[in-house]
Structure formats: structure tokens, C-alpha cells
Design an enzyme around this catalytic site. Sequence first.
Site, PDB file in Angstrom:
ATOM      1  N   GLU A 138       1.001  -0.782   0.545  1.00 60.00           N
ATOM      2  CA  GLU A 138       0.081   0.038  -0.348  1.00 60.00           C
ATOM      3  C   GLU A 138       0.588   1.263  -0.072  1.00 60.00           C
ATOM      4  O   GLU A 138       2.017   1.515   1.009  1.00 60.00           O
ATOM      5  CB  GLU A 138      -1.011   0.385   1.165  1.00 60.00           C
ATOM      6  N   THR A 140      -6.267   1.000  -5.092  1.00 55.87           N
ATOM      7  CA  THR A 140      -5.290  -0.242  -5.376  1.00 55.87           C
ATOM      8  C   THR A 140      -6.124  -1.024  -5.920  1.00 55.87           C
ATOM      9  O   THR A 140      -5.494  -1.720  -6.525  1.00 55.87           O
ATOM     10  CB  THR A 140      -5.534  -0.242  -3.640  1.00 55.87           C
ATOM     11  N   ASP A 196       1.325  -0.035  -4.801  1.00 53.94           N
ATOM     12  CA  ASP A 196       0.408  -0.019  -5.765  1.00 53.94           C
ATOM     13  C   ASP A 196       0.014   1.620  -6.280  1.00 53.94           C
ATOM     14  O   ASP A 196      -0.365   1.200  -7.104  1.00 53.94           O
ATOM     15  CB  ASP A 196      -0.895  -0.495  -5.056  1.00 53.94           C
TER      16      ASP A 196
HETATM   17  C1  GP9 Z   1      -8.243  -1.304   1.383  1.00 55.86           C
HETATM   18  C2  GP9 Z   1      -7.633  -1.476   0.730  1.00 55.86           C
HETATM   19  C3  GP9 Z   1      -7.519   0.016   0.700  1.00 55.86           C
HETATM   20  O1  GP9 Z   1      -9.599  -2.800   0.906  1.00 55.86           O
HETATM   21  O2  GP9 Z   1      -7.160  -2.461  -0.270  1.00 55.86           O
HETATM   22  O3  GP9 Z   1      -7.064   1.043  -1.178  1.00 55.86           O
HETATM   23  P1  GP9 Z   1      -7.285   2.010  -1.752  1.00 55.86           P
HETATM   24  O4  GP9 Z   1      -7.573   2.774  -0.937  1.00 55.86           O
HETATM   25  O5  GP9 Z   1      -5.799   2.286  -1.271  1.00 55.86           O
HETATM   26  O6  GP9 Z   1      -7.958   2.227  -2.613  1.00 55.86           O
END
Ligand code: GP9
Length: 432
Positions: free
Chosen positions: A34, A78, A255
Amino acid sequence: TEEDINELKNRTEIQEGKLSSLGKDRNLIVLQVESLQNFVINMEYEGQEVTPNLNKLIKDSSSVYYDKYYQLIGRGNTSDAEFVSHNSMYPSMEEPSYVQYENNKFYGLPWVLRDNGYTAWAMHGYKKEFWNREKAYIAQGFQRFISEEDYEFEETIGFGLRDEDFLKQSIEYIKEMDNMDENPFYAFLITLTSHAPYKMSEEYHGLNLNEKHKDTLLGNYLQSIHYTDKYIGEFIESLKETGIYEESVIALYGDHFAISSTQKEVQDMMSEFLGQHYDFDTMMNIPLIINIPGETIKETISTVGSPLDFYPTIMNIMGYKNEKGLVFGRDLTNCTGNNFVAPQTYMLKGSFIDEDTLFVVSRDGIFEHSRAVNKKTGKEVEVEQFREQYEKAIEEINKSEFILKKDILRIYMENNGQINLEQLEDIQIENK
Ligand code: GP9
């Protein structure tokens, strides 16, 4: 046209070259991290390494580091990073791709590995419905989704489950996959803690920050990514202890960005911190690291690429052929020529980043009003010379959208690679 399909067919056929088939018969473990931006890699903050474990992984003689890798996401953030990495198709700008194309036919990374005997599971410590993952994962090729409800935890940070709990318990699921049968497996893990706004209580702070950065967006981000890095380090050590490490290929990438360059104040702060103008190309730069234990392959590959190129790049290493699908990306290890990434979020359609240029389509969408920057000098240059690349970026996105909207991979696979294009009704694809 038939010509377009044939060109994509050729693109999908990976040529033998560097790293080819080194991962054959091995497990594949992919970590999507993340908000991992590339600027933290090898960064020292007042004598402290921000990401010591990722740096160690990059320095390992068995790793290849792709340092000119740029995010490519649409409405699904993400989840689009996952979608693009697995399928080598552009994300949708209408809805999250996992929602819009939930029931399409795909032949992405999980599928091709399954066709070669692998079991494919996805792991993520958040609610299974979020981004429509649970439903979309079926067509994506995952056989099981280990989500928040499958992890035990008492505490959360920010968005949810702590990476410490997630990564420690995921080792147990990985062992379960390993013990299932003689065949290798594909484990896809998505971390969570380093999610905006990066706030964690002090007990999780591993860096000593000076007063200037304490409790700021940047300071909190550095603490948060340092925290995630720590547990990625422990995760890799645990893989070594189980013996699974030597039998696997490990790939890790960010990501999408953490700190936006679109607000003047934040941009100025980042430019000062990094000692260079913080533009879209730095903001969107995420790292990709691929580790093949036991092989002496250490290298930094600076070919421009994006998650669109992940699938062909990893397939070259895993040594299996994609004989059923079509991809838009390239094998970054062996491709030659000027590859590019064509983002559509934060920059508009037609924008691109290649080796020399950052090309940003203006808000009004008028080509002549766009901004082109020479990446080496940082200076703005005449836009007219980039008309061809701009048109190419739009054309690629449109072709991908056409394939997704018409569910063409379904027809393609059901007819063993033949498509009768005349039977397809024409659809309108917007250029903006
Ligand atoms: C939640 C995580 C966050 O499942 O994948 O996603 P994002 O807010 O960064 O798109």
C-alpha cells in the site's frame, strides 16, 4: 481490426532472454504494498534507513530492481493496481475495473499459473466486499480469498488490520498452500497499514524525526512505510525459516503514490525535502523488486514500465506461455525501445511518461495547452513534437477498453484465438 489483434498476439508471445524460466516450477509470492513510493527506497533520514528491509532485498545478489516503474490506476485505486498487474490491460475510468468487469472472461496471471498446476489464493486484511474483490476474484482466477474475517486481531491501525498481524498470519496460510500437494502455488498478498493519512500511535514509530517533520503528512508517511518495511523483513525471514523461500520467486511492488503533487503546498514541501522538483513522474514512481533466491542476477533495470508490464515480465521469469490471452504490456527485463506509461488519473488521457519526457495533457484537454517536460533537464519543451506519442497513448487505452467492453477475451478463448470482428457491434469510446 484484425491487424490490431495480430499485433497484440505477437506482443503476448514472450521472447526468450534474460531471466527466462528461472522461476519455472517455483512458487510465486507477490506482495502489493500500500502506497509504497519509490523515493523512500535507499533513503537515509538523518542517518536512519527508511526502508532497511526493502533496501536489503534490492542489494541481494538474487534481486532485480526496476526503478522506473510508474503507477497505473483508474477509479478503483488499489484494486486497479491488482487488476492491471494481473491482466496487463488498462484500468477503467468509469467504475472500478473489478465492478465494471466483474463477470468478464480473463486470462491473467492466476489463470495461466493454474493451467500449469498451481493453486492461486489472494490474501488481504480488509473486508472482502471492498472494491468488489470477493466477487471479482472469481473471474480473476483466485480459488480462495483470505480476507479480514480469516485473521485474528485485537488492534487495528488506521484503515484496519495491522501489517504485523496480516503478514505473520499469512505465513500460516502460505504453509497451508505449500502442504496441499506437490504442485507449486501462487500467493498474492496486499498490505494495508501504510494507507493515507498514515497516522499511527507513537508506539509504532520506529524513526526519530526532527521537529519539522513530526506529525506532518510526510513524517507520518515515513513512519508508516518504515513500519510496513519492518514486517516485510520479518515476513521474508519467516519464509526462509520454513524453507519455502528457496523454492519461490518473490515479487514486490507499490500500488500507487502516497503523497500527491497536485497541491502546491505539499508539492513545495516535497520538492524541498527531495531537493528536486516534485512533479508527476516522481509522484507516480513506485518500485518493483523481483527476487529469485539462489540465482545471481543482481541488476537495476531502468526501462520505463508500469503494472501493465508486470504480467509479461513475471511470465518471462516463471517460464510459462500465455497461449490463450492477450496483453498490452511488455517484458521489462528484455524489451528494447522506448516503452511508456499512459496514466489517466491525476493526469488526463493522452498524458504519458517515457524515458525522456513527462507529457501532461492540460485540464481543458486541448493538446496545444499540454505541458511537456524534459525529464533530464527539468525544463519545459515544445509540445508539438509529441503528438505521435500522445495519439499512441490514447490508441492503446482505447484498444484495451474496447476489448474489455466487448468481453473479447471470452470470444477469443472460446474460439481458440480466432475472432470474427465483423460480428462485433461498434462501440463508441470517448477520447477524453
Ligand atoms: C482496502 C485497501 C485500500 O482494501 O486496498 O485501498 P485504497 O483506498 O488505497 O484504494
